[in-house]
Design a protein around this motif. Sequence first.
Motif, PDB file in Angstrom:
ATOM      1  N   GLN A  47     107.461  51.812  30.298  1.00  0.00           N
ATOM      2  CA  GLN A  47     107.342  51.869  28.841  1.00  0.00           C
ATOM      3  C   GLN A  47     105.902  51.895  28.356  1.00  0.00           C
ATOM      4  N   THR A  48     104.987  51.253  29.085  1.00  0.00           N
ATOM      5  CA  THR A  48     103.634  51.018  28.583  1.00  0.00           C
ATOM      6  C   THR A  48     102.537  51.738  29.361  1.00  0.00           C
ATOM      7  N   THR A  49     102.711  51.997  30.635  1.00  0.00           N
ATOM      8  CA  THR A  49     101.703  52.551  31.532  1.00  0.00           C
ATOM      9  C   THR A  49     100.395  51.757  31.442  1.00  0.00           C
ATOM     10  N   PRO A  50     100.344  50.591  32.080  1.00  0.00           N
ATOM     11  CA  PRO A  50      99.136  49.769  32.028  1.00  0.00           C
ATOM     12  C   PRO A  50      97.951  50.443  32.718  1.00  0.00           C
ATOM     13  N   SER A  51      96.762  50.013  32.353  1.00  0.00           N
ATOM     14  CA  SER A  51      95.545  50.541  32.965  1.00  0.00           C
ATOM     15  C   SER A  51      95.405  50.068  34.405  1.00  0.00           C
ATOM     16  N   LEU A  52      95.986  48.900  34.716  1.00  0.00           N
ATOM     17  CA  LEU A  52      95.904  48.311  36.043  1.00  0.00           C
ATOM     18  C   LEU A  52      97.103  47.398  36.245  1.00  0.00           C
ATOM     19  N   ILE A  53      97.610  47.359  37.489  1.00  0.00           N
ATOM     20  CA  ILE A  53      98.669  46.424  37.856  1.00  0.00           C
ATOM     21  C   ILE A  53      98.143  45.523  38.964  1.00  0.00           C
ATOM     22  N   LYS A  65     106.702  45.645  47.707  1.00  0.00           N
ATOM     23  CA  LYS A  65     106.673  46.985  48.306  1.00  0.00           C
ATOM     24  C   LYS A  65     107.719  47.889  47.664  1.00  0.00           C
ATOM     25  N   ASP A  66     108.922  47.369  47.468  1.00  0.00           N
ATOM     26  CA  ASP A  66     109.972  48.159  46.821  1.00  0.00           C
ATOM     27  C   ASP A  66     109.626  48.446  45.364  1.00  0.00           C
ATOM     28  N   MET A  67     108.980  47.496  44.702  1.00  0.00           N
ATOM     29  CA  MET A  67     108.550  47.704  43.329  1.00  0.00           C
ATOM     30  C   MET A  67     107.576  48.876  43.251  1.00  0.00           C
ATOM     31  N   LEU A  68     106.599  48.916  44.170  1.00  0.00           N
ATOM     32  CA  LEU A  68     105.628  50.005  44.162  1.00  0.00           C
ATOM     33  C   LEU A  68     106.294  51.344  44.437  1.00  0.00           C
ATOM     34  N   ALA A  69     107.273  51.370  45.330  1.00  0.00           N
ATOM     35  CA  ALA A  69     108.009  52.607  45.595  1.00  0.00           C
ATOM     36  C   ALA A  69     108.756  53.052  44.342  1.00  0.00           C
ATOM     37  N   ALA A  70     109.358  52.108  43.618  1.00  0.00           N
ATOM     38  CA  ALA A  70     110.076  52.441  42.390  1.00  0.00           C
ATOM     39  C   ALA A  70     109.125  52.944  41.311  1.00  0.00           C
ATOM     40  N   LEU A  71     107.963  52.306  41.175  1.00  0.00           N
ATOM     41  CA  LEU A  71     106.972  52.771  40.195  1.00  0.00           C
ATOM     42  C   LEU A  71     106.524  54.188  40.511  1.00  0.00           C
ATOM     43  N   ASN A  72     106.287  54.460  41.783  1.00  0.00           N
ATOM     44  CA  ASN A  72     105.881  55.794  42.201  1.00  0.00           C
ATOM     45  C   ASN A  72     106.976  56.813  41.897  1.00  0.00           C
ATOM     46  N   ALA A  73     108.231  56.452  42.190  1.00  0.00           N
ATOM     47  CA  ALA A  73     109.353  57.353  41.938  1.00  0.00           C
ATOM     48  C   ALA A  73     109.522  57.649  40.444  1.00  0.00           C
ATOM     49  N   GLN A  74     109.127  56.698  39.593  1.00  0.00           N
ATOM     50  CA  GLN A  74     109.231  56.881  38.143  1.00  0.00           C
ATOM     51  C   GLN A  74     107.989  57.564  37.555  1.00  0.00           C
ATOM     52  N   GLY A  75     107.031  57.894  38.399  1.00  0.00           N
ATOM     53  CA  GLY A  75     105.844  58.604  37.930  1.00  0.00           C
ATOM     54  C   GLY A  75     104.768  57.725  37.335  1.00  0.00           C
ATOM     55  N   VAL A  76     104.842  56.420  37.549  1.00  0.00           N
ATOM     56  CA  VAL A  76     103.805  55.510  37.049  1.00  0.00           C
ATOM     57  C   VAL A  76     102.592  55.655  37.958  1.00  0.00           C
ATOM     58  N   LYS A  77     101.457  56.034  37.389  1.00  0.00           N
ATOM     59  CA  LYS A  77     100.250  56.308  38.173  1.00  0.00           C
ATOM     60  C   LYS A  77      99.170  55.251  38.007  1.00  0.00           C
ATOM     61  N   SER A  78      99.508  54.105  37.456  1.00  0.00           N
ATOM     62  CA  SER A  78      98.532  53.032  37.279  1.00  0.00           C
ATOM     63  C   SER A  78      98.005  52.579  38.631  1.00  0.00           C
ATOM     64  N   PRO A  79      96.704  52.318  38.745  1.00  0.00           N
ATOM     65  CA  PRO A  79      96.184  51.755  39.996  1.00  0.00           C
ATOM     66  C   PRO A  79      96.747  50.348  40.196  1.00  0.00           C
ATOM     67  N   VAL A  80      96.859  49.952  41.455  1.00  0.00           N
ATOM     68  CA  VAL A  80      97.460  48.663  41.801  1.00  0.00           C
ATOM     69  C   VAL A  80      96.530  47.893  42.721  1.00  0.00           C
ATOM     70  N   ILE A  81      96.365  46.611  42.423  1.00  0.00           N
ATOM     71  CA  ILE A  81      95.717  45.685  43.347  1.00  0.00           C
ATOM     72  C   ILE A  81      96.796  44.713  43.786  1.00  0.00           C
ATOM     73  N   VAL A  82      97.033  44.645  45.083  1.00  0.00           N
ATOM     74  CA  VAL A  82      98.054  43.759  45.622  1.00  0.00           C
ATOM     75  C   VAL A  82      97.417  42.413  45.955  1.00  0.00           C
ATOM     76  N   ILE A  83      98.054  41.352  45.492  1.00  0.00           N
ATOM     77  CA  ILE A  83      97.618  39.997  45.791  1.00  0.00           C
ATOM     78  C   ILE A  83      98.437  39.539  46.993  1.00  0.00           C
ATOM     79  N   ALA A  84      97.766  39.336  48.120  1.00  0.00           N
ATOM     80  CA  ALA A  84      98.460  38.925  49.343  1.00  0.00           C
ATOM     81  C   ALA A  84      98.023  37.521  49.717  1.00  0.00           C
ATOM     82  N   GLU A  85      98.979  36.701  50.068  1.00  0.00           N
ATOM     83  CA  GLU A  85      98.664  35.354  50.513  1.00  0.00           C
ATOM     84  C   GLU A  85      98.040  35.398  51.896  1.00  0.00           C
TER      85      GLU A  85
END
Length: 109
Positions: A47-53, A65-85
């Motif tokens: 709905q919003t297409t954020p500048s960064l996720i 990981k599944d969320m990122l695949a879904a975002l990609n499939a929906q055409g969301v091109k926002s850059p992503v920084i993954v926070i990993a423990e």
Amino acid sequence: MAPGEQILIVESDPDIADLIGRQSLQPLGYQVTVVGDAASAIKFAIQTTPSLILANLNLPGLSGKDMLAALNAQGVKSPVIVIAEKGQEVRCDSSFPAWRVRCDLLAGA
């Protein structure tokens, strides 16, 4: 990125979300939205297409990981920084396309 841009934080731990969003990014002028699960993140990003996720790998329900695949499939091109423990960095580095996702360690987690 410039102040005023929209950042989506996908983090189920309210203390971490608060530290990153309210305490760190909002004082710099960024518009911050925090969601605690992947389904809410997908809905917001479409709905919003954020500048960064900024997204945690370990989310309730749908994985990061599944969320990122879904975002990609929906055409969301926002850059992503993954926070990993700590201990998840190898999984992070090998799980996502390098051109779109940056993996960082969350110190002390």
